[in-house]
Scaffold this motif. Structure first.
Motif, mmCIF file in Angstrom:
data_model
loop_
_atom_site.group_PDB
_atom_site.id
_atom_site.type_symbol
_atom_site.label_atom_id
_atom_site.label_comp_id
_atom_site.label_asym_id
_atom_site.label_seq_id
_atom_site.Cartn_x
_atom_site.Cartn_y
_atom_site.Cartn_z
ATOM 1 N N ARG A 11 5.780 -3.130 4.129
ATOM 2 C CA ARG A 11 4.903 -2.301 4.509
ATOM 3 C C ARG A 11 4.697 -1.769 5.833
ATOM 4 O O ARG A 11 4.436 -0.581 6.053
ATOM 5 C CB ARG A 11 3.384 -3.002 4.001
ATOM 6 C CG ARG A 11 2.127 -2.294 4.018
ATOM 7 C CD ARG A 11 2.191 -0.933 3.386
ATOM 8 N NE ARG A 11 2.165 -1.260 1.816
ATOM 9 C CZ ARG A 11 0.831 -1.663 1.078
ATOM 10 N NH1 ARG A 11 -0.249 -1.643 2.055
ATOM 11 N NH2 ARG A 11 0.940 -1.750 -0.080
ATOM 12 N N PRO A 61 -0.811 -6.169 2.555
ATOM 13 C CA PRO A 61 -1.480 -7.028 1.796
ATOM 14 C C PRO A 61 -1.592 -8.358 2.284
ATOM 15 O O PRO A 61 -0.873 -8.993 2.891
ATOM 16 C CB PRO A 61 -0.443 -6.809 0.584
ATOM 17 C CG PRO A 61 0.946 -6.583 1.083
ATOM 18 C CD PRO A 61 0.685 -5.656 2.281
ATOM 19 N N ARG A 63 7.199 -8.411 1.642
ATOM 20 C CA ARG A 63 6.129 -7.406 1.351
ATOM 21 C C ARG A 63 5.621 -7.021 2.540
ATOM 22 O O ARG A 63 5.258 -5.629 2.886
ATOM 23 C CB ARG A 63 5.139 -7.884 0.323
ATOM 24 C CG ARG A 63 5.916 -8.093 -1.076
ATOM 25 C CD ARG A 63 4.799 -7.944 -2.094
ATOM 26 N NE ARG A 63 3.908 -9.233 -1.998
ATOM 27 C CZ ARG A 63 4.309 -10.386 -2.543
ATOM 28 N NH1 ARG A 63 5.142 -10.490 -3.545
ATOM 29 N NH2 ARG A 63 3.282 -11.451 -2.356
#
Length: 462
Positions: A202, A216, A198
Motif C-alpha cells: 500500500r 490497513p 500488505r
C-alpha cells in the motif's frame, strides 16, 4: 528438506528467520541428543553396577557367615542370566561358580581386602568400547582364617543395545524434526509478515498526489498493528506538510501579485505619459510597493530558512529595554496612537536584529488592531525576560490564539492586506522567539484587546 533449506536461503526476513530457526534447533537438538545418550549410558551403567554390588554383598555375607557349604548349588539356582559369579580362594582357585563356563579360570585378578570392593573393565564410556563386554565387581569376604574373593561379572550388552537403539532413533528423528521446524517457521513467519507485505504494497502505491490514502491496520494490536498506525501517522504528517507547503506557495503568490500588478499598472501609465508628470505622481506609490515586496521576500526567506535548517542566531548581549524603547518612540512619532510603556532594564543573550524584528512585528500588529492605546511592558522574573505588547482593539478569540501564528493568517479586516500586513509577522515572531529558547502566547489584555506575552531567558535585570 533440501528444498526447504533452499527456500530458507532466499533473501528476506522470512528466509532468514527460517534458516535461523533451523540452525538454532539443529544445534539444540544435537547438544540435547549427546547429553541424552551420555545420561542414559550413565544411568544404565549405574543400575548394572548397583545390582552387581548388591549381589556381591549378599554372597560375601553368606560366605562370612556360613562358609562355602551349599554355595555352588545356590549360585546355580539363583543367579540371573546376565551375571556370572565366582568365589575365589587367595591363590585364585575357583571354589564356587554360577556356571560351568566359569569354573575353570578366574574372571578377574582383583583381590580386595575383606569388605573392600574393586571394579574393573569400566572406562569413561564402557558401552562404546567393544573390548569390555562385562562390568566386573570384586568384594573381599573373610571366613575363619581364609580371605575369599567374590567376583560378580555383569553383562552390559543389553545396555549397549539400548543406547544404540536410542541413538538410531535420534538420528532418524533429527532431520525429520528439523524439516518440521523449518516448515512450521516458514509458514508461521509468512503468516506473520503478510500484514507487513500488505502495508509495504500500500505504501509503495501511494504517490505524492495520493497522501490521503492510508495503510490497513490489522486488528491484532501487536507490533505490526502499531507499525501500521505509525505509518498512517507519518502519512498524516506528510499530507499536512504538503497542504501547508501548497497553501504557503499559493498565499505567497497571492501576496506578490498585488504589488506586481500595481507596479505594472504604474509603469504602463508612466510609459503612456509623454509629459513626465505621471512619474512624479506615481514615484511614491511604486517605491512603497517595491518596499512591500522587499519585506515580503525577506520574510519568506527567513521562514524558509527556519523550516530548512533552523534560524542561525548571532549571539551577543542585548539590552532588550533599548529595543523596546526604540519601537515606542517610532510608534509615538508616526502612528497617532497613545503609546504607554512600563519598561525595566533587562539584558538577554541573542541576535539583536532578529529580536528587534520580533518587537517591531508585535508593535505593527498592535498598531493595526488598536483603537487608541498600545502598552509595552518589560520585566525580569525568575531568570526570565517577560515582554508584553497590549492593545485596546477587538482582541483574538481563544479558539484562534494558536492559528494566528500560522503563515498568511488574518482574522479580520483590521489585519488585512490593505493595512499593510502580509500575515507573516506573527509567524516570524514565533520562529525567532523559539530560536532564542523562549515562548510566545496570547491572552486577554486589561485594555480590552489582545496581549502578546514573550518569555526569553534573561541574563540580568537592573
Amino acid at each position: 528438506m533440501m528444498a526447504l533449506l533452499a527456500a530458507a536461503r532466499r533473501p528476506g526476513v522470512r528466509g532468514r528467520s527460517t534458516a535461523a530457526a533451523v540452525v538454532v534447533v539443529a544445534v539444540a537438538l544435537a547438544i540435547g541428543a549427546v547429553v541424552l545418550v551420555l545420561l542414559l549410558q550413565r544411568a544404565l551403567i549405574t543400575s548394572v553396577s548397583d545390582a552387581a554390588d548388591g549381589r556381591a554383598f549378599e554372597i560375601a555375607s553368606q560366605v562370612q557367615e556360613e562358609g562355602l557349604a551349599g554355595l555352588s548349588q545356590d549360585l546355580l539356582e539363583n543367579t540371573r542370566a546376565s551375571q556370572l559369579i565366582q568365589v575365589l580362594e587367595p591363590d585364585g582357585d575357583v571354589v564356587a561358580s554360577s556356571s560351568s563356563r566359569t569354573a575353570a579360570r578366574p574372571l578377574s585378578t582383583l583381590r580386595p581386602a575383606a569388605g573392600q570392593v574393586l571394579r574393573s573393565q569400566v572406562g569413561e564410556m564402557p558401552l562404546l568400547d567393544d573390548e569390555h563386554a562385562y562390568l566386573v565387581v570384586a568384594r573381599g569376604a573373610q571366613h575363619e582364617e581364609t580371605l575369599y574373593t567374590v567376583v560378580v561379572a555383569s553383562s552390559i550388552e543389553a545396555q549397549r543395545e539400548t543406547v544404540s537403539t536410542v541413538a538410531e532413533y535420534l538420528l532418524i528423528g533429527y532431520p525429520l524434526l528439523l524439516l518440521l521446524v523449518g516448515a512450521a517457521t516458514w509458514v508461521l513467519v509468512g503468516r506473520a509478515l503478510r500484514p507487513v507485505e500488505r502495508i509495504r504494497a500500500r505504501v509503495h502505491g501511494i504517490g505524492a498526489d495520493q497522501l490521503s490514502e492510508r495503510v490497513p491496520v490489522p486488528p491484532t494490536q501487536d507490533e505490526i498493528a502499531r507499525l501500521a498506525v505509525t505509518m498512517n501517522e507519518m502519512l498524516d504528517r506528510l499530507q499536512t506538510g504538503q497542504e501547508t507547503q501548497r497553501r504557503f506557495v499559493a498565499d505567497a503568490s497571492h501576496e506578490l501579485r498585488s504589488p506586481i500588478a500595481t507596479l505594472t499598472a504604474a509603469l504602463e501609465v508612466v510609459v503612456a505619459d509623454t509629459t513626465g508628470r505621471a512619474w512624479q505622481d506615481l514615484q511614491l506609490v511604486m517605491g512603497a510597493e517595491t518596499e512591500r515586496m522587499r519585506r515580503l521576500v525577506e520574510d519568506l526567506l527567513l521562514l524558509a530558512k527556519a523550516d530548512d535548517e533552523g534560524l542561525r542566531m548571532r549571539r551577543t548581549d542585548v539590552d532588550l529595554d533599548d529595543l523596546v524603547e526604540a519601537e515606542v518612540r517610532r510608534l509615538r512619532s508616526g502612528s497617532g496612537l497613545e503609546v504607554r510603556q512600563d519598561v525595566s532594564a533587562v539584558r538577554v543573550s541573542g541576535d539583536p536584529d532578529k529580536l528587534s524584528q520580533v518587537i517591531r512585528n508585535l508593535a505593527d500588529n498592535a498598531a493595526r488592531a488598536a483603537r487608541s492605546v498600545i502598552l509595552f511592558s518589560l520585566s525580569a522574573e525568575n531568570g526570565q525576560a517577560i515582554l508584553t505588547v497590549e492593545d485596546d482593539g477587538p482582541g483574538v478569540p481563544a479558539a484562534e490564539r494558536y492559528r494566528v501564528f500560522e503563515r498568511f493568517v488574518r482574522l479580520d479586516a483590521s489585519r488585512d492586506r490593505g493595512s499593510g500586513g502580509s500575515g507573516l509577522g506573527l509567524s516570524i515572531v514565533q520562529e525567532v522567539v523559539r530560536g532564542h529558547g523562549g515562548t510566545v502566547r496570547i491572552t486577554e489584555s486589561s485594555l480590552g484587546g489582545a496581549r502578546f506575552v514573550v518569555t526569553l531567558p534573561a541574563e540580568g535585570a537592573g
